[in-house]
Design a protein around this motif. Structure first.
Motif: not given
Ligand SMILES: C[S@@+](CC[C@H](N)C(=O)[O-])C[C@H]1O[C@@H](n2cnc3c(N)ncnc32)[C@H](O)[C@@H]1O
Length: 215
Positions: A42-50, A108-109
């Motif tokens: 997505p172009e916006s919002g929180p993204v997680l890189d594991v 978390d989150g």
């Protein structure tokens, strides 16, 4: 423009060995592949890189998508320190880094998307299904988990990749998953799974799983 982002990111690391690693990494996952993966983010919002390593791709996707906030986690504290320093130098402020072991990740989150680039084959296989389950728990319905990893077939390409993995980090365990096996693990965690074959002229058996959380 995007090639310029890559050059700026690499230039933000002091250590010439790390810079050489970055050039190699951006050559393996070059612009075309970054776009193939990035089209699902997505172009916006929180993204997680594991397993973000030195932060190359989190910095890239944060710079390419200023509406995103990319959070990178990696078990290697030195890499996390370098990722933070690079972000500060580049004044990319829509990223954050944290030293953490993915095996203990609690979820978390909520995030809009998560990705793992060449991580699954470095994590003990019995810890992968619980991790997929916890990532599933962080995503909203329809949220996407992208997993880029190495297929077990064809065997010559697997051996080529194994040799490079062992040259880069001889002590790090490597265990590749077949496309069927990892696809089944993702489905068991509650995802709908599509596969995107990342065809390369180099002998890498890349495979991208687009795992979408079922509603
Ligand atoms: C092949 S590198 C890939 C790094 C980065 N994703 C990239 O594509 O450049 C594998 C990374 O996984 C990290 N890693 C290995 N085991 C991990 C774990 N249990 N939890 C978090 N990170 C881990 C390593 O420290 C390393 O940075």
């Amino acid at each position: 423009m995007r090639a310029d982002i890559i050059r700026r990111i690499i230039g933000a690391y002091d250590d010439p060995i790390v810079r050489a690693y970055c050039w190699a990494r951006f050559w393996v996952l070059r612009q075309r592949f970054l776009d193939e993966i990035g089209q699902y983010l997505p172009e916006s919002g929180p993204v997680l890189d594991v397993g973000c390593g030195f932060g190359l791709f989190s910095l890239y996707y944060a710079a390419a998508g200023p509406g995103r906030f990319v959070r990178g986690v990696d078990v290697n504290g030195r890499r996390i320190a370098m990722a933070r320093r690079a972000a500060a130098r580049l004044t990319i402020d829509n990223v954050a880094y944290e030293e953490a072991d993915a095996r203990n990740f609690k979820g978390d989150g909520e995030v809009v998307a998560a990705y793992m680039l060449d991580i699954v084959h470095h994590i003990p296989p019995d810890t992968v299904p619980p991790l997929l389950g916890r990532l599933h728990g962080c995503l909203p319905s329809g949220g996407v988990l992208l997993v880029k990893d190495v297929d077990t077939r064809p065997a010559p390409k697997r051996w080529f990749t194994w040799t490079l993995d062992k040259l880069m980090a001889p002590a790090t365990p490597v265990r590749y998953w077949s496309a069927e096996e990892l696809g089944a693990a993702l489905r068991a965690a509650g995802f709908e799974v599509r596969r995107h074959a990342m065809l390369d002229f180099l002998p890498y058996p890349h495979i991208l799983y687009i795992a979408t959380k079922r509603s």
